[in-house]
Design a protein around this motif. Sequence first.
Motif, short mmCIF file in Angstrom:
data_model
loop_
_atom_site.label_atom_id
_atom_site.label_comp_id
_atom_site.label_asym_id
_atom_site.label_seq_id
_atom_site.Cartn_x
_atom_site.Cartn_y
_atom_site.Cartn_z
N TYR A 255 98.86 -10.01 -7.38
CA TYR A 255 99.98 -9.36 -6.68
C TYR A 255 100.51 -10.27 -5.58
O TYR A 255 101.74 -10.44 -5.43
CB TYR A 255 99.51 -8.03 -6.10
CG TYR A 255 100.46 -7.45 -5.09
CD1 TYR A 255 101.64 -6.82 -5.50
CD2 TYR A 255 100.19 -7.55 -3.72
CE1 TYR A 255 102.53 -6.31 -4.56
CE2 TYR A 255 101.07 -7.02 -2.78
CZ TYR A 255 102.24 -6.41 -3.21
OH TYR A 255 103.12 -5.90 -2.28
N ASP A 259 104.14 -11.87 -5.76
CA ASP A 259 105.06 -11.47 -4.70
C ASP A 259 105.70 -12.70 -4.03
O ASP A 259 106.91 -12.72 -3.76
CB ASP A 259 104.32 -10.63 -3.66
CG ASP A 259 105.24 -10.18 -2.53
OD1 ASP A 259 106.15 -9.37 -2.78
OD2 ASP A 259 105.03 -10.65 -1.38
N LYS A 260 104.88 -13.72 -3.79
CA LYS A 260 105.42 -14.94 -3.17
C LYS A 260 106.39 -15.65 -4.11
O LYS A 260 107.47 -16.12 -3.69
CB LYS A 260 104.28 -15.87 -2.80
CG LYS A 260 104.79 -17.16 -2.14
CD LYS A 260 103.67 -18.08 -1.73
CE LYS A 260 104.24 -19.34 -1.08
NZ LYS A 260 103.18 -20.28 -0.65
N TYR A 262 108.16 -14.29 -6.47
CA TYR A 262 109.39 -13.49 -6.56
C TYR A 262 110.29 -13.72 -5.35
O TYR A 262 111.51 -13.91 -5.47
CB TYR A 262 109.02 -12.01 -6.68
CG TYR A 262 110.22 -11.08 -6.62
CD1 TYR A 262 111.06 -10.93 -7.73
CD2 TYR A 262 110.50 -10.37 -5.45
CE1 TYR A 262 112.15 -10.07 -7.66
CE2 TYR A 262 111.60 -9.51 -5.38
CZ TYR A 262 112.42 -9.37 -6.49
OH TYR A 262 113.51 -8.53 -6.43
N ARG A 263 109.66 -13.74 -4.15
CA ARG A 263 110.44 -13.93 -2.94
C ARG A 263 111.06 -15.34 -2.91
O ARG A 263 112.18 -15.54 -2.44
CB ARG A 263 109.58 -13.71 -1.70
CG ARG A 263 109.24 -12.23 -1.47
CD ARG A 263 108.34 -12.04 -0.25
NE ARG A 263 108.09 -10.63 -0.01
CZ ARG A 263 108.90 -9.82 0.65
NH1 ARG A 263 110.03 -10.29 1.17
NH2 ARG A 263 108.60 -8.54 0.81
#
Length: 319
Positions: A255, A259-260, A262-263
């Motif tokens: 996750y 998440d990183k 995606y950002r």
Amino acid sequence: MQHLDISIVVPLLNEEESLPELVSWISKVMTEKGYLYEVILVDDGSTDRSWEVIKEIQKENLYVKGISFLRNYGKSAALHSGFQVVQGDVVITMDADLQDSPDEIPDLYRMIMEENYDLVSGWKKKRYDPITKTVPTKIFNAATRKMSGIELHDFNCGLKAYKRDVVKNIEVYGEMHRYIPVIAKWVGFKNIGEKVVQHRARQYGVTKFGLSRFMNGFLDLLSISFVSRFKKKPMHFFGTFGVLSFIVGFGFMAYLILDKMYRSYMMLPIQREVVEQPLFFLAITAIIIGTQLFLAGFLAELIALNTPNRNDYKVKDRI
């Protein structure tokens, strides 16, 4: 070899005063009922004259046999050694301090032979013990009933009766004598009964047990519960928790990384790096614990395949 109806196993420690009266009482009951019997007195490393008294009794009563340990090993060891040599169809265990009444033996024998119980445990419904002993005992018994599923009121009562097959197929070690009904059920002997028995006040000596035995008892309960379920398959326990912990840790880590990514892809602001987040350390810890538990399961499987004999006791003398 003469066929015997009853074998009576009596573990003892420093009971020189009570032994003559106990054996005399047992002999009286056995003679009145016409039972062929043997009494096996197991001296668990006494420091008084208990062994000398046993030898004196045996000279006058050939139904008596004795085993003497080189040192004190504990009640479980004494019972195990007695169980190894019993020959009777029904095996009775009782304490040597005269708090267990031999008059209970005929009814216990009948329940095994006629009512076909595998094991009958005594229940000292009315006790002559101080409250410091009775209250912890009730708590201990309630916990054992809950965890084992066996509806007995007094697991630790020394007065019990068994079919011979039961004692020949169970292994009593450590301090597991309190849980013989649990061990018997785990082996496959499920017809377990209970009988209210007389509890007599101690006449000689002092009790050999302190409050520490109740803490040890709860630890032993956890141990026997674990062993009964996972002795042959430790990987099922360690592996299950290990895999779950690893999956949770890997999920947290995935996750954070996704998440990183995606950002970064969406050009969103990144507030903290992955390694700066508390969740990262939780994930690493879960992965490490999961791996260790999984490896522990493999090691436990190897140990289970090569377990040495746990009941290797040094016997000083036999008569």
